[in-house]
Write an enzyme that holds these catalytic residues in place. Structure first.
Site, PDB file in Angstrom:
ATOM      1  CD1 TRP A 126      19.523  65.620  99.972  1.00 38.94           C
ATOM      2  CD2 TRP A 126      20.369  66.213 101.959  1.00 38.94           C
ATOM      3  NE1 TRP A 126      19.614  64.483 100.733  1.00 38.94           N
ATOM      4  CE2 TRP A 126      20.130  64.815 101.968  1.00 38.94           C
ATOM      5  CE3 TRP A 126      20.902  66.804 103.103  1.00 38.94           C
ATOM      6  CZ2 TRP A 126      20.409  64.025 103.073  1.00 38.94           C
ATOM      7  CZ3 TRP A 126      21.167  66.010 104.206  1.00 38.94           C
ATOM      8  CH2 TRP A 126      20.927  64.637 104.172  1.00 38.94           C
ATOM      9  CD  GLU A 168      24.588  73.224  92.521  1.00 38.93           C
ATOM     10  OE1 GLU A 168      24.090  73.273  91.390  1.00 38.93           O
ATOM     11  OE2 GLU A 168      24.148  73.849  93.491  1.00 38.93           O
TER      12      GLU A 168
END
Lengths: 391, 259
Positions: free
Chosen positions: A169, A370
């Site tokens: 990712w 995040e």
């Protein structure tokens, strides 16, 4: 016009100084000229490498890349300006904001904060101008929220380092010239500056995405990647290094999510005004107005929260837990707004003619990357109770 | 090479534009203003010319307090310094008075090689100030330029109108440029941050030795007597194609003298 700008109902412009307004306005124009006309096409067919390079160079010309860093060709703006830039970029598309976030706040920030002088001189000016693109490899196929258990390993061989493992990712991976790769060593987790033309390094792109299609997402494969001794970031050891980078990027997301939500609301207000249902404008129905009012409230609260965190950051008083609060709230609310907007646009809302489902789909990724919403809840939970509930 | 670029702060066309009730002059205070978009091309051209010959670019404007924003924009794009002529007596000045004041200001700036302007302001839209200014300063004037270069003391320019001409003039010269000449840059973030530290001087009429009675609304050669708002745009005419759509379209265009 005033009646159509959902961010101006609280007069939040007054919170910005002239320089911040000028930067925001410049990015808004950049997005209007270079992103908006093409973004549906990028989304439909996925972004190709040439377009990413072109976009990065244009962003570099403006000073967007690493804009909040000092020196090495970076503009050195304050944190609020960086946030506003993220807001305007993400009003265009979360994928475009991701390109800039990863370049500036993850890859460049890691080198700027933890790199040697030679590493900074070698990489930062080219990355600031957009000639060189960077990515940041922390997450692995089996390790997302718990990066400390990562399997990627760097072992010493003489003075060299040899890296083996897989990262997953990774935004910008396939188009990167340099990858910041985090790996286990005998001395804990260390960061490495990996030129992507090093033998053994490959970055196949991940396709068949339903989100962030205007952004390149990749896998990084490190198969006996041999690096010289000076490839390690000298000033980072342990997870504190990568986590502080993520905190920078996360700060941009707090603003960025507001941008995506604003764009949805803008499109929806226009649609509701023009669309007639039962012989009168959709905007004249009470249920529509209730939705619009609630969304506008959340949008403005989110912006105020972002601004508050921005001012704290410029005062050097920002705590990572506060960034968690910002990210948790603003992405969650932005996703809620995007979905609610879709209900007002009804069937039209599912097409790329309108930005709302594109933003909603993007925000599904933003909600996760995040730091997932759940992890941010645990961060806040720990701050409140003193109990760590991560595992 | 020293270049003065004239910049004008105009009401943003995207917002509601209004006139003062008392004297029918353009409301410049209570509205959002921007650097006239056509002036951005002049700023860009000045920066390009100065950049290739290590020149100096000075942005000059005349207008009320807020019009310093036009200078600020030019500085953010890369101009070196600014001059703002500001004086209450200037309110309502016509093109003659404006050219008088700007000529004095350019004289006070000193030896200049080039004065660049946009082809028109996006509010008044008269396009006469450059020519008036050239006459007052005794400079050569080339208007509506789509391409230009400066070599030594010679300006070479392509002038676009009914015919395309290539003309030359000796400096100092005044050149007005069209929106075909370049693609104005966005101000870079470094430019935006550097602009704060660039010098901007404010000059009054007294500083320029211009008497108040020579300018302003009372000295204007024409005055606006009344203002009527343009009627709301009406719904366009829809032509349904029943096999004769093309004929109907042609008839419509002919009736408006388009064909």
């Amino acid at each position: 016009m005033t009646a159509l700008n959902p961010l101006q109902l609280l007069g939040v412009d007054h919170l910005l100084d002239d320089e911040e307004k000028a930067i925001q306005e410049t990015v808004r124009r950049f997005v209007d000229d270079q992103v908006r006309p093409h973004v549906a096409e990028w989304y439909e067919h996925e972004l190709d490498a040439d377009t990413v390079r072109q976009l990065a160079r244009e962003a570099g010309k403006l000073g967007l890349l690493g804009m909040h860093l000092e020196g090495y060709g970076c503009a050195g703006t304050n944190a609020v300006s960086y946030g506003l830039a993220c807001l305007e970029l993400e009003a265009g598309d979360s994928g475009v904001r991701s390109l800039v976030s990863v370049q500036g706040s993850l890859a460049m920030f890691a080198i700027w904060k933890f790199g040697s002088e030679e590493q900074k001189q070698r990489w930062l000016p080219g990355m600031a101008s957009g000639e060189l693109i960077g990515c940041f490899g922390l997450t692995e196929p089996d390790f997302g929220s718990n990066p400390s258990a990562m399997r990627t390993r760097a072992r010493r061989d003489g003075s060299d380092w040899v890296l083996d493992g897989t990262k997953m990712w990774i935004t910008n991976g396939t188009v990167s010239d340099v990858a910041i790769v985090w790996a286990q060593t005998d001395d804990g987790i260390r960061g490495f500056v990996v030129p992507t033309d090093t033998p053994g390094f490959s970055a196949p792109s991940i396709s068949k995405k339903l989100s962030l299609r205007a952004s390149v997402t990749s896998e990084l494969v490190l198969d006996g990647v041999r690096l010289p001794a000076d490839a390690v970031l000298p000033e980072a050891s342990g997870l504190r290094g990568p986590l502080s980078c993520l905190n920078e990027a996360r700060f941009g997301i707090v603003f960025g999510a507001v941008g995506a939500a604003r764009d949805c609301l803008h499109a929806t207000l226009e649609y509701a005004r023009d669309r007639e249902v039962f012989g009168k404008p959709l905007s004249s129905f009470q249920l529509t107005q209730a939705k619009l009012a609630d969304m506008t409230l959340e949008l403005q609260k989110g912006f105020l929260l972002a601004m508050h965190l921005g001012r704290l950051k410029d005062d050097e008083r920002l705590d990572p837990r506060q960034v968690s609060m910002g990210k948790l709230n603003n992405v969650r609310e932005a996703l809620g707004i995007a979905r609610e907007c879709r209900t007002i646009l009804a069937a039209s809302g599912i097409t790329l003619e309108y930005p709302v489902l594109r933003h909603a789909n993007n925000l599904e990724s933003v909600l996760t990357y995040e730091g997932t919403s759940e992890i941010h809840q645990l961060v806040i939970g720990q701050a409140l109770t003193g109990e760590s509930a991560f595992a | 090479m020293k270049i003065v670029v004239l910049v004008k702060h105009v009401p943003d066309a995207a917002a509601d534009r209004t006139f003062h009730e008392a004297d029918h002059t353009t409301d410049r205070v209570g509205v959002d203003g921007i650097l006239s978009e056509l002036d951005e091309y002049a700023v860009e051209e000045a920066l390009k010319l100065a950049g290739s010959e290590s020149g100096e670019v000075i942005a000059l404007t005349m207008g009320p307090e807020g019009s310093a924003d036009a200078i600020k924009r030019a500085l953010q794009m890369g101009a070196d310094s600014g001059v703002h002529v500001v004086d209450d007596a200037l309110h309502g000045s016509d093109a003659l008075a404006t050219s008088h004041v700007l000529a004095e200001a350019i004289g006070k700036i000193g030896e200049v090689d080039l004065v660049l302007t946009g082809m028109a302001s996006t509010d008044g839209g008269m396009s006469v100030v450059p020519a008036m200014l050239a006459e007052r300063l005794g400079f050569a004037h080339i208007g509506f330029v789509g391409e230009m270069s400066v070599d030594g003391g010679t300006v070479r320019a392509r002038r676009d109108s009914d015919v395309t001409e290539t003309v030359e003039a000796a400096t100092p010269a005044i050149v007005s440029v069209t929106d075909q000449i370049n693609e104005p840059r966005y101000p870079s973030f470094k430019g935006i941050m550097a602009a704060k530290k660039k010098p901007v001087e404010s000059w009054s009429l007294a500083d320029l030795g211009v008497a108040a009675e020579q300018v302003g609304l009372d000295a204007a050669w024409s005055q606006v007597q009344s203002v009527t708002k343009r009627p709301e745009r009406t719904q366009g005419e829809v032509v349904t194609d029943d096999g004769d759509g093309g004929i109907k379209l042609a008839e419509f265009l002919a009736s408006r003298k388009f064909i």
